[in-house]
Design an enzyme around this catalytic site. Structure first.
Site, PDB file in Angstrom:
ATOM      1  N   ARG A  88      -9.518  -8.283   9.798  1.00  0.00           N
ATOM      2  CA  ARG A  88      -8.067  -8.355   9.652  1.00  0.00           C
ATOM      3  C   ARG A  88      -7.430  -6.973   9.675  1.00  0.00           C
ATOM      4  O   ARG A  88      -6.346  -6.783  10.253  1.00  0.00           O
ATOM      5  CB  ARG A  88      -7.726  -9.107   8.358  1.00  0.00           C
ATOM      6  CG  ARG A  88      -8.075 -10.572   8.444  1.00  0.00           C
ATOM      7  CD  ARG A  88      -8.319 -11.252   7.094  1.00  0.00           C
ATOM      8  NE  ARG A  88      -9.100 -12.454   7.335  1.00  0.00           N
ATOM      9  CZ  ARG A  88      -8.566 -13.651   7.573  1.00  0.00           C
ATOM     10  NH1 ARG A  88      -7.255 -13.819   7.537  1.00  0.00           N
ATOM     11  NH2 ARG A  88      -9.335 -14.689   7.831  1.00  0.00           N
ATOM     12  N   LYS A 137      -3.817 -16.419   4.632  1.00  0.00           N
ATOM     13  CA  LYS A 137      -4.760 -15.538   3.938  1.00  0.00           C
ATOM     14  C   LYS A 137      -4.498 -14.076   4.304  1.00  0.00           C
ATOM     15  O   LYS A 137      -4.413 -13.728   5.474  1.00  0.00           O
ATOM     16  CB  LYS A 137      -6.183 -15.945   4.325  1.00  0.00           C
ATOM     17  CG  LYS A 137      -7.274 -15.000   3.847  1.00  0.00           C
ATOM     18  CD  LYS A 137      -8.627 -15.524   4.289  1.00  0.00           C
ATOM     19  CE  LYS A 137      -9.730 -14.490   4.114  1.00  0.00           C
ATOM     20  NZ  LYS A 137     -11.049 -15.007   4.504  1.00  0.00           N
ATOM     21  N   SER A 162      -9.783 -15.116   0.320  1.00  0.00           N
ATOM     22  CA  SER A 162     -10.349 -16.409   0.723  1.00  0.00           C
ATOM     23  C   SER A 162     -10.141 -17.464  -0.356  1.00  0.00           C
ATOM     24  O   SER A 162     -10.133 -17.159  -1.553  1.00  0.00           O
ATOM     25  CB  SER A 162     -11.849 -16.260   0.999  1.00  0.00           C
ATOM     26  OG  SER A 162     -12.082 -15.337   2.033  1.00  0.00           O
ATOM     27  N   ASP A 300     -11.453 -14.934  13.272  1.00  0.00           N
ATOM     28  CA  ASP A 300     -11.637 -13.624  12.634  1.00  0.00           C
ATOM     29  C   ASP A 300     -13.088 -13.166  12.648  1.00  0.00           C
ATOM     30  O   ASP A 300     -13.369 -11.982  12.473  1.00  0.00           O
ATOM     31  CB  ASP A 300     -11.099 -13.626  11.204  1.00  0.00           C
ATOM     32  CG  ASP A 300     -11.946 -14.436  10.227  1.00  0.00           C
ATOM     33  OD1 ASP A 300     -12.651 -15.378  10.664  1.00  0.00           O
ATOM     34  OD2 ASP A 300     -11.903 -14.141   9.008  1.00  0.00           O
ATOM     35  N   LYS A 331     -21.918 -15.003  11.349  1.00  0.00           N
ATOM     36  CA  LYS A 331     -21.051 -14.158  10.525  1.00  0.00           C
ATOM     37  C   LYS A 331     -21.860 -13.086   9.794  1.00  0.00           C
ATOM     38  O   LYS A 331     -22.972 -13.337   9.345  1.00  0.00           O
ATOM     39  CB  LYS A 331     -20.311 -15.045   9.516  1.00  0.00           C
ATOM     40  CG  LYS A 331     -19.416 -14.307   8.536  1.00  0.00           C
ATOM     41  CD  LYS A 331     -18.728 -15.275   7.595  1.00  0.00           C
ATOM     42  CE  LYS A 331     -17.884 -14.526   6.560  1.00  0.00           C
ATOM     43  NZ  LYS A 331     -17.149 -15.454   5.667  1.00  0.00           N
TER      44      LYS A 331
END
Length: 525
Positions: A88, A137, A162, A300, A331
């Site tokens: 982000r 978020k 989160s 993301d 991830k």
């Protein structure tokens, strides 16, 4: 009643129905059509294979697939990091974590956030006359000046991190399962992995906590409603807008949705809810004036494999070399499944329809591209890792990045360390390691000198590294090494930032410290 509020009902109840129906006739606002509106959607932990258009077999993303078909779908698009906060931060600054200082996630107790000397996309566009809003978020710092209202956003509605970083009364699905927030003094504190009942997840509207714990089952509806209200305010002011929409989906815990009644299972039901939500957002921006708004969708980072059946799909990007060693290649890793994400851009009349672009692109590119399309300028006192890819969007070019780097995001080595470099179809990994997988294994950290090199055109699953003695390997190794060295030299000469990762329990957002789990009065509970 659970489920989605119909768009027509929403518009009427918020007083926006007439305005949106007549927007094409320029009733209700005086938008400067020379400067497009922007909606940037960042889905959380959505895998490349979760978008039906990418795999040709899913029925869970019908509306997203339709948007992709009406615009340009990117099949080689990458998050700038493979975990939340660094990804982000890079999207909003156009700079890798090694420059902007955000190399790993911020915590509930973090006192810092995205360094204050970094310039955000919202700050640049607000200076250029845009209304700016973030809904969803944040995860770039919630204490003091790190709050989104102090980082260029006129309006904020959402959760500060989160939605599994604290308890809720509607915990939905998680693995392992989490209990709801305690209601009575003396209730036990649960320290099951990933379950924390010391503080409830708060819902902010600007600087004020409006609900704690947040009700996850109605959050998507609220995001659509607040998006409509934000767009309406911008139209009434006669200014273009930037809406950065960061839904809670597909991260866990997944709130119970109406799809559960159809026996879809939690993940598919959540994916269909996300699809319906974003269909409403598309209808909103089309009603403003079809062709006046660029909607850019991406994930993301890759799916969170340790969540087992509650995680998404990496598609063909299996990271097979790693999974044979153990652990996940999704991830938190530099394998393709960790950072190659679903993405498309929708802008009728500007972006050609039904185009699949093979250009090598990144979420880093969103910042410079939108600044360019807005007729604004990038701050000149620092370097950027993103590119202005306007020509790609408009169908005039297929030239993306010649070189793209991927930082470690948790699986192996120092956070933010540049461990993988990509040139054309070739990718070199200098350090490998697996994230925790569903079977609880984590692959060992391994240094590679010379690096592992894969040809992704032949081997998208990253199953077999090239033979270091082969002519192909010997041909590409110098190019990959030179590219990495060039970027590292540029970073060393740049204005770089350092994030404050200090933790202090006093930084926990809490609307009522005297109530159990910081509970806010809520007449609906």
């Amino acid at each position: 009643m659970r489920g989605f509020v119909l768009l027509e009902t929403l518009l009427l109840t918020t007083g926006l129905g007439l305005w949106l129906r007549l927007a094409d006739c320029e009733v209700g606002g005086k938008t400067d059509v020379r400067r497009p509106n922007f909606v940037v959607v960042l889905a959380d932990d959505m895998g490349w294979g979760d978008l039906g258009a990418n795999v040709g077999e899913s029925k869970d993303t019908v509306q997203l697939d339709k948007m992709a078909a009406e615009g340009m779908r990117f099949v080689d698009f990458h998050a700038a990091a493979s975990t939340c906060s660094p990804s982000r931060a890079s999207l909003l600054t156009g700079r890798l974590g090694i420059r902007n200082g955000v190399t790993h996630n911020f915590a509930v107790t973090s006192v810092g956030g995205l360094p204050l000397n970094e310039t955000t996309l919202a700050e640049v566009l607000r200076e250029a006359g845009y209304a700016t809003g973030v809904i969803g978020k944040w995860h770039l710092g919630h204490a003091g000046p790190y709050h989104p209202n102090f980082r260029g956003f006129d309006y904020y509605f959402g959760i500060p991190y989160s939605h599994d970083m604290g308890c809720t009364d509607t915990p939905g699905y998680n693995w392992p399962p989490c209990p709801p927030c305690p209601r009575a003094p003396g209730s036990p504190s649960h320290r099951v992995k990933d379950c924390y009942t010391d503080v409830a997840v708060p819902l902010f509207e600007n600087l004020r906590i409006v609900e704690q714990p947040v009700n996850l089952t109605r959050l998507a509806d609220q995001y659509v409603q607040k998006s409509a209200e934000f767009i309406h305010r911008a139209r009434e002011r006669g200014v273009p807008f930037l809406l950065y929409l960061a839904p809670a989906a597909m991260h866990v815990p997944l709130p119970v949705t109406q799809g559960e009644a159809s026996g879809l299972g939690p993940y598919r039901a959540g994916l269909q809810e996300l699809d319906r939500m974003l269909s409403c957002i598309k209808d909103l921006v089309d009603a403003v004036g079809r062709g006046t708004t660029l909607l850019w969708f991406s994930g993301d980072n890759g799916p969170w494999a340790q969540k087992c059946q509650l995680a998404g799909s990496v598609g063909p990007f299996l990271g097979a070399w790693q999974t044979r060693q153990g652990g996940s290649a999704a991830k938190q890793t530099t394998w393709e499944g960790g950072h190659r994400v679903p993405a498309f851009a929708y802008w009728p009349g500007h972006i050609p329809a039904n185009v699949t672009s093979p250009a090598l692109l990144s979420s880093l590119d969103i910042f410079p591209t939108l600044v360019s399309l807005a007729g604004a300028r990038l701050p000149s006192w620092r370097s950027y890792d993103g590119l202005d890819v306007s020509e790609v969007l408009l169908g005039h070019s297929q030239m993306g990045h010649k070189v793209l780097l991927h930082p470690n995001s948790g699986a192996a080595g120092p956070p933010g360390d540049l461990q993988a470099v990509r040139i054309v179809a070739y990718k070199a990994l200098h350090l490998t390691g697996g994230a925790e997988a569903c079977d609880k294994t984590s692959g060992p950290q391994r240094h590679h000198n010379p690096p592992l090199i894969f040809n992704l055109a032949r081997d998208p699953s990253e199953g077999e590294a090239l033979d270091p003695e082969s002519p192909e390997y010997q041909m590409v190794l110098p190019q990959l090494s030179t590219a990495l060295d060039t970027v590292l030299r540029d970073v060393a000469a740049d204005n770089i930032s350092t994030a404050d990762y200090t933790r202090d329990p006093g930084s926990v957002p809490c609307c009522d410290p005297l109530a159990v789990a910081c509970r806010c009065p809520n007449p609906d509970l």
